[in-house]
Write an enzyme that holds these catalytic residues in place. Sequence first.
Site, short mmCIF file in Angstrom:
data_model
loop_
_atom_site.label_atom_id
_atom_site.label_comp_id
_atom_site.label_asym_id
_atom_site.label_seq_id
_atom_site.Cartn_x
_atom_site.Cartn_y
_atom_site.Cartn_z
N LYS A 1 91.90 -26.96 -45.12
CA LYS A 1 90.78 -25.90 -44.81
C LYS A 1 91.13 -24.70 -45.65
O LYS A 1 92.36 -24.32 -46.03
CB LYS A 1 90.97 -25.55 -43.44
CG LYS A 1 89.97 -24.68 -42.90
CD LYS A 1 90.13 -24.54 -41.17
CE LYS A 1 88.79 -23.69 -40.46
NZ LYS A 1 89.20 -23.62 -38.98
N SER B 1 85.20 -24.73 -36.31
CA SER B 1 84.85 -23.75 -37.76
C SER B 1 85.69 -24.93 -38.77
O SER B 1 85.49 -24.68 -40.01
CB SER B 1 85.59 -22.68 -37.87
OG SER B 1 87.08 -22.62 -37.75
N SER C 1 88.18 -25.36 -32.78
CA SER C 1 87.91 -25.40 -34.29
C SER C 1 88.46 -26.66 -35.04
O SER C 1 87.92 -27.04 -35.96
CB SER C 1 88.13 -24.26 -35.19
OG SER C 1 87.41 -22.97 -35.08
#
Length: 514
Positions: free
Chosen positions: A108, A189, A213
Amino acid sequence: MASTKSSPLCFPLFLTSMFLFLQPLVSSFSIKEATVQDLQLAFQRNQLTSRQLVEFYIGEIHRLNPLLKAVVEVNPDARSQADKADRERKAKAAGSLGGLHGIPVLLKDNIATKDKMNTTAGSLALLRSIVPRDAGVVTKLRKAGAIILGKASLSEWAHFRGYFTPSGWCARTGQGKNPYNISQDPCGSSSGSAIAVAANLAAVTLGTETDGSILCPSNNNAIVGIKPTVGLTSRAGVIPITPRQDTVGPMCRTVADAVYVLDAIAGSDSNDNATVEASKYIPRGGYKQFLKIDGLKGKRLGLFRNEFFNVGDGSVYAKAFERHFTTLRQRGAVLVENVNASKYLGVYNTDTNYETLAMTAEFKLAINSYLKELVASPVRSLRDLLAFNNKFSKLEKTKEYGQEYFLDAEATNGMGKKEKAAILRLAKMSRDGFQKLMKENKLDALLSPFSSASSLLATGQYPGIIVPAGYDSQGVPFGLCFGGLKGSEPTLIEIAYAFEQATKIRRPPSINNS
Ligand SMILES: *[C@@H]1O[C@H](CO)[C@@H](O)[C@H](O)[C@H]1NC(C)=O
Ligand SMILES: *[C@@H]1O[C@H](CO)[C@@H](O)[C@H](O)[C@H]1NC(C)=O
Ligand SMILES: *[C@@H]1O[C@H](CO)[C@@H](O)[C@H](O)[C@H]1NC(C)=O
Ligand SMILES: *[C@@H]1O[C@H](CO)[C@@H](O)[C@H](O)[C@H]1NC(C)=O
């Protein structure tokens, strides 16, 4: 400033031809949906090299990313890291290398790498910033011999910029798409990590969670997400929301893959003190030993229908979950239903959102400290970020998507009385709520659909594992989540693995075949 029109992915011309050339070599072994164990076996049998694997993923990213927008950057060093892994494998005895050796990992984009890549949380504001060092988890991945394949897109700033910013959108890539139905929410996210691993653009990925997330995008993309106990994995070098809840975890196609990743990244790091305390939870010999086919035997699982499973009578969700409850029982679990869970969970019903209250002030301190520690950066404070978003409001869609969380945070002034009281209140709610529910009823895990228990777990720093459980009428996946007390990863892994092996719900998105 980089234009959003120019592609962040640059492919040397020779690559396309090289990729075509390599295809026949790879075809004896199918990389799509291959597990880490499959890949290691193929390496050992000389059916596959890390270099071929990296070329395959880069080719697939080249093919599918223009649609899916799951990848922000490919690591220019991924090929040379693969070559190095291939050389090491030749030189060393079989079995002497760890489970992630030679395996390409996508990170990420809020996880720092000190290399040729940017670390930006999806925002244009951090382009060309220079991080002081690799994130703690990246140091561990490199030590394990993993290949850093690239950076995954995300909901910009881990979804802590605007109240209404869409999940999966960031200025650097635009809107990430759910590979199971591109007109549906990928959730965030950690959207890019989930999309990429679901669509076979990487072997395994890392995401981060502050509240939902990892669990939510895993839910929406038919993958396994582990949200570890806070502190089990280092947050050093991760663009923060709050150290009180932030955690880094694996997002993978199988429980076993996620466990290989967890084994590589868990452990203490001198740059994140919480890891020192939490390392007491790590079992000798790591987490692989808990991948047990009979892992459900004797496990007590809390099934609280009124509190968690209001998923619509007769809905596709209700039908799937009822089938799964039967399977869990058949595999030896005890479903504990005869408890009034509301008696415990009532403590969470308050007029104030203590979590947001605390987080808003914590974010300002944490992000300012992250930005200050950068070796170089165009922005040095939350105030600079607000100004950047105003100045480049077209590129950052500041008017459309807002920056209310940023504004709220900027208006705070450290950890005052109100904020400290909120944190104490959150801790008390966890003790009187989730912890009491689990302990008094001797539960090994709490069952919940989707990511619906994320706040319960997040505010108490508790771990959770989500496993694919079905697909809805729009083709969108959904999962079953197992949550537990701090440090209960071994038990959760036993449960999740046995459930996965009994059900095997995951299938790749059809986009892979197009
Ligand atoms: C990092 O960002 C800069 C500025 O946009 C860009 O030139 C560079 O290619 C990026 N690095 C990678 C590896 O994509
Ligand atoms: C970690 O703890 C040590 C010893 O208590 C302290 O000196 C140090 O400042 C702490 N580091 C961080 C990053 O908080
Ligand atoms: C369960 O507990 C709640 C809260 O304490 C209470 O209001 C409710 O009446 C109880 N339900 C039953 C069936 O006992
Ligand atoms: C994908 O979602 C759209 C929008 O909700 C829906 O119209 C369509 O039928 C879905 N596609 C599939 C294959 O279910």
